[in-house]
Design a protein around this motif. Sequence first.
Motif, PDB file in Angstrom:
ATOM      1  N   PHE A  26     -15.659   5.681  12.422  1.00  0.00           N
ATOM      2  CA  PHE A  26     -14.199   5.648  12.420  1.00  0.00           C
ATOM      3  C   PHE A  26     -13.657   4.830  11.248  1.00  0.00           C
ATOM      4  N   LEU A  27     -14.226   3.654  11.007  1.00  0.00           N
ATOM      5  CA  LEU A  27     -13.740   2.802   9.918  1.00  0.00           C
ATOM      6  C   LEU A  27     -14.075   3.359   8.544  1.00  0.00           C
ATOM      7  N   ASP A  28     -15.046   4.273   8.473  1.00  0.00           N
ATOM      8  CA  ASP A  28     -15.361   4.907   7.191  1.00  0.00           C
ATOM      9  C   ASP A  28     -14.194   5.754   6.687  1.00  0.00           C
ATOM     10  N   ILE A  29     -13.365   6.237   7.596  1.00  0.00           N
ATOM     11  CA  ILE A  29     -12.204   7.038   7.185  1.00  0.00           C
ATOM     12  C   ILE A  29     -11.363   6.236   6.194  1.00  0.00           C
ATOM     13  N   GLU A  30     -11.071   4.994   6.560  1.00  0.00           N
ATOM     14  CA  GLU A  30     -10.271   4.127   5.682  1.00  0.00           C
ATOM     15  C   GLU A  30     -10.955   3.920   4.331  1.00  0.00           C
ATOM     16  N   LYS A  31     -12.242   3.614   4.359  1.00  0.00           N
ATOM     17  CA  LYS A  31     -12.969   3.318   3.130  1.00  0.00           C
ATOM     18  C   LYS A  31     -12.910   4.493   2.161  1.00  0.00           C
ATOM     19  N   ILE A  32     -13.080   5.697   2.689  1.00  0.00           N
ATOM     20  CA  ILE A  32     -13.076   6.893   1.845  1.00  0.00           C
ATOM     21  C   ILE A  32     -11.692   7.125   1.245  1.00  0.00           C
ATOM     22  N   VAL A  33     -10.656   7.011   2.069  1.00  0.00           N
ATOM     23  CA  VAL A  33      -9.295   7.249   1.599  1.00  0.00           C
ATOM     24  C   VAL A  33      -8.902   6.215   0.540  1.00  0.00           C
ATOM     25  N   PHE A  34      -9.173   4.941   0.799  1.00  0.00           N
ATOM     26  CA  PHE A  34      -8.847   3.900  -0.171  1.00  0.00           C
ATOM     27  C   PHE A  34      -9.584   4.123  -1.492  1.00  0.00           C
ATOM     28  N   LYS A  35     -10.853   4.473  -1.430  1.00  0.00           N
ATOM     29  CA  LYS A  35     -11.639   4.642  -2.649  1.00  0.00           C
ATOM     30  C   LYS A  35     -11.108   5.789  -3.501  1.00  0.00           C
ATOM     31  N   CYS A  36     -10.747   6.892  -2.856  1.00  0.00           N
ATOM     32  CA  CYS A  36     -10.199   8.032  -3.588  1.00  0.00           C
ATOM     33  C   CYS A  36      -8.871   7.685  -4.253  1.00  0.00           C
TER      34      CYS A  36
END
Length: 383
Positions: free
Chosen positions: A338-348
């Motif tokens: 679930f927290l990976d969603i944030e990491k991916i969006v922020f990185k992009c």
Amino acid sequence: MKKIVLLGASGSIGLQTIDVVKSNLDLFEIVGISIGNNIEILEKILLEINVKNVCVKNEKDFLILKEKYKYINFYYGDEGLIHLVNLSDYDLLVNALVGFVGFKPTLTAIENKKDIALANKETLVVAGELVNKALEKNNVKLFPIDSEHSAILQCLQGNKFKEVKKMIITASGGSFRNLSRNDLKSVSIDDALNHPNWKMGAKITIDSATMMNKGFEVIEAHWLFNIDYDKIDVVLHDESIIHSMVEYIDGAIIAQIGDADMRVPIQYALSYPNRLKRNSNFSITDFKALHFKEMDYDRFPLLKLAFDVGKKKGNLPCVLNAANEVANNAFREGKITFLDIEKIVFKCVEEFEFIENIDLDILIDTDYRARKMAISIIEGEIK
């Protein structure tokens, strides 16, 4: 009789739109629908309403259906969606598609001078500036279906816009509103899909849990009502019966209150500016207390990111949406946490090339490349 083309008929908003139409057959007629892969639901719909034009996602289904229902015009794929919105014999496009796929049909319908009832958030998130220019150029009206924006529209009636101090968007907080950041490390897909108040589609329910959905609504509100981001607030509201509020310069706050039933804003969008009779068991006395809490942007960082991206504009909202669609889907498929969603969006958003001046081609290219970037992050190609 208002004639309607409905995109996304098998989803939550689509099915509830059909319910509203069936309750008001003297006022509304659905002349065209689109559906994805759920042919079973489509065939149930065809038993309930007499629709002349249908678009499905796949050619295989198209070939079978056109032989089975020879009295219906069938289309398929993205070209089929455009063909549907290019029909001349309708008044209102109800766009209940989920994702970037809903953007081009909206723009095409506007260019064809058709009014829009919009549930597809991505249209305004990705291209609010282009959409508003097209609306003005073609003298077309856009009616929001989101309960929050419908509420704001209703709270504005009879008042002067220059007297608005701020718009207050309410948020349930989603499935994990009572969990800490540390608690989120171990949540499951089933947990995330268990929304406390609303029955929505899977993608939007996950977006509600991350608060990305509310971030999109902030960007939508900016474009829908031509209001600065500094005049948009988000507050947590557990009960989800106040759908949003407008505060005026004299301190008065006007709220729209009702049950958590999307048929209410759908019906208002279809009948605007009139109100139609509707059976409801909602009673304000069922609620002994209402609760509100100031938004914690550290707890919900994607909401803060949406404010920042919205202010910067350009192609970044498109990046935000594309990365989120990919990450949201990956979580639902069990590929990431679930927290990976944030990491991916922020990185992009942080790493993607910023383009200030956008057009349709730039947005299509941005969407494609941002999705590829998000997929690469998920697959571990980008550390």
